[in-house]
Design a protein around this motif. Structure first.
Motif, mmCIF file in Angstrom:
data_model
loop_
_atom_site.group_PDB
_atom_site.id
_atom_site.type_symbol
_atom_site.label_atom_id
_atom_site.label_comp_id
_atom_site.label_asym_id
_atom_site.label_seq_id
_atom_site.Cartn_x
_atom_site.Cartn_y
_atom_site.Cartn_z
ATOM 1 N N GLU A 165 0.838 -1.194 0.000
ATOM 2 C CA GLU A 165 0.000 0.000 0.000
ATOM 3 C C GLU A 165 0.872 1.242 0.000
ATOM 4 O OE1 GLU A 165 -0.682 0.409 4.827
ATOM 5 O OE2 GLU A 165 -2.313 -0.374 3.565
ATOM 6 N N ARG A 166 0.247 2.375 -0.313
ATOM 7 C CA ARG A 166 0.938 3.658 -0.279
ATOM 8 C C ARG A 166 0.414 4.491 0.875
ATOM 9 N NH1 ARG A 166 -0.540 5.716 -6.017
ATOM 10 N NH2 ARG A 166 -2.311 4.375 -5.559
ATOM 11 N N THR A 167 1.180 5.506 1.225
ATOM 12 C CA THR A 167 0.770 6.400 2.307
ATOM 13 C C THR A 167 0.017 7.589 1.730
ATOM 14 O OG1 THR A 167 2.702 5.770 3.622
ATOM 15 C CG2 THR A 167 1.563 7.805 4.238
ATOM 16 N N ALA A 168 -1.170 7.842 2.249
ATOM 17 C CA ALA A 168 -1.966 8.978 1.783
ATOM 18 C C ALA A 168 -1.324 10.285 2.220
ATOM 19 C CB ALA A 168 -3.390 8.882 2.326
ATOM 20 N N LEU A 169 -1.441 11.305 1.362
ATOM 21 C CA LEU A 169 -0.878 12.619 1.668
ATOM 22 C C LEU A 169 -1.858 13.424 2.517
ATOM 23 C CD1 LEU A 169 0.518 13.598 -1.856
ATOM 24 C CD2 LEU A 169 1.748 12.498 0.024
ATOM 25 N N LYS A 170 -1.321 14.276 3.366
ATOM 26 C CA LYS A 170 -2.148 15.172 4.156
ATOM 27 C C LYS A 170 -2.473 16.418 3.333
ATOM 28 C CE LYS A 170 -0.417 13.755 8.704
ATOM 29 N NZ LYS A 170 0.239 14.227 9.966
ATOM 30 N N ILE A 171 -3.695 16.914 3.491
ATOM 31 C CA ILE A 171 -4.127 18.118 2.788
ATOM 32 C C ILE A 171 -4.092 19.289 3.759
ATOM 33 C CG2 ILE A 171 -5.939 19.206 1.432
ATOM 34 C CD1 ILE A 171 -4.673 16.761 0.128
ATOM 35 N N GLU A 172 -3.284 20.296 3.439
ATOM 36 C CA GLU A 172 -3.182 21.494 4.265
ATOM 37 C C GLU A 172 -3.333 22.722 3.388
ATOM 38 O OE1 GLU A 172 0.415 21.448 6.492
ATOM 39 O OE2 GLU A 172 -0.103 19.657 7.666
ATOM 40 N N ASN A 173 -4.252 23.600 3.754
ATOM 41 C CA ASN A 173 -4.505 24.827 2.984
ATOM 42 C C ASN A 173 -4.775 24.524 1.513
ATOM 43 O OD1 ASN A 173 -4.054 26.475 5.287
ATOM 44 N ND2 ASN A 173 -1.835 26.377 4.942
ATOM 45 N N CYS A 174 -5.589 23.488 1.301
ATOM 46 C CA CYS A 174 -6.009 23.089 -0.047
ATOM 47 C C CYS A 174 -4.865 22.542 -0.904
ATOM 48 C CB CYS A 174 -6.686 24.249 -0.780
ATOM 49 S SG CYS A 174 -8.197 24.824 0.029
ATOM 50 N N LYS A 175 -3.749 22.154 -0.296
ATOM 51 C CA LYS A 175 -2.622 21.589 -1.031
ATOM 52 C C LYS A 175 -2.217 20.255 -0.423
ATOM 53 C CE LYS A 175 -0.630 25.962 -2.643
ATOM 54 N NZ LYS A 175 0.596 26.800 -2.692
#
Length: 279
Positions: A165-175
């Motif tokens: 599996e892959r690690t999901a990215l965190k969304i900060e300030n719409c990025k």
């Protein structure tokens, strides 16, 4: 911002035509009692009327053919976006439609029948390399991500072999935080990364599409135009979005994981449509 609606019907879009091409920007639904006429800014017919060149490129079969090849679609749709990009505007192109209707072919196809994204990258470097202003420097970079089951993943990150599996990215300030973004010097560089990103996409087989994308793919080209005399930088980007296809569980035969994916795909497309209508 100007929204352009266009429909593309590609060679593998349907086994039996249920639509008729009406010049120059309309289609008619066959056997529709209400007339079934739909009007768009552009309509590109690519179901038939084509021939294959010796190199594999699909082109109109004659002067009377209505077939729209990949170059025509780029000229009518991609060139405007390219102009806006160099003017400093952020641009986005969505490919939306039913699973198996030809979205990925039109947008991201590689090889001789390359789609809008590869043609756009070719044009970006042609413009940059033909620039005669010694005081302007161009810098181009590229990223690819996908939204799978409501989570964002970096398509340049390899799947963990142990956990599969892959690690999901965190969304900060719409990025998306820590999304990989690589500098590229030519079209071959982008082609390399595009191929790498494609291999990491979430794809599975359904009854309607053997290679159905189970996620929304977002390829982004970043352009920086640096003026050495004014000591300023004009930044812009273009997002090419290959949306996962809308689908009906009864027709796709989806069960278990495929059914969950389809439900989230349809839900996200519904919300996206709401955003665009209310824009």
């Amino acid at each position: 911002m100007t929204w352009h609606q266009f429909k593309v019907f590609s060679p593998n879009a349907q086994k039996k035509n249920v639509l008729e091409y009406v010049k120059p920007n309309s289609i008619r639904i066959v056997n529709d009692k209400k007339g079934g006429l739909k009007v768009y800014d552009h309509v590109f017919w690519s179901c038939d009327g084509y021939k294959e060149r010796h190199d594999g490129y699909l082109e109109p079969a004659g002067e009377k053919s209505d077939y729209a090849d990949q170059e025509r679609i780029f000229q009518d749709v991609g060139k405007d976006l390219l102009d806006h990009l160099f003017q400093g505007y952020n641009c986005t192109l969505f490919a939306y439609g039913q699973t198996g209707s030809g979205k990925s072919y039109t947008i991201m196809e590689r090889g001789v029948n390359k789609g809008i994204l590869p043609r756009m990258t070719d044009s970006i470097f042609e413009i940059a390399n033909s620039n005669y202003d010694q005081n302007i420097e161009y810098q181009v970079s590229f990223s690819m991500a996908e939204i799978y089951n409501e989570k964002v993943y970096d398509l340049f990150t390899e799947i963990n072999s142990k956990q599969n599996e892959r690690t999901a990215l965190k969304i900060e300030n719409c990025k998306a935080k820590n999304l990989s973004c690589f500098p590229v010097a030519n079209s071959n560089d982008i082609a390399h990364y595009l191929e790498k990103g494609y291999k990491n996409r979430s794809i599975a087989s359904t009854n309607m599409n053997e290679y159905s994308s189970r996620a929304h793919t977002i390829a982004t080209i970043y352009l920086a135009q640096i003026s050495t005399t004014e000591k300023s930088t004009l930044k812009s980007q273009i997002n090419i979005v290959d949306l996962a296809g809308s689908e009906r569980a009864a027709k796709t035969g989806a069960k278990g994981t495929r059914l969950e994916e389809g439900g989230k795909i349809n839900r996200s497309l519904m919300h996206l449509g709401t955003v665009i209508r209310d824009f």
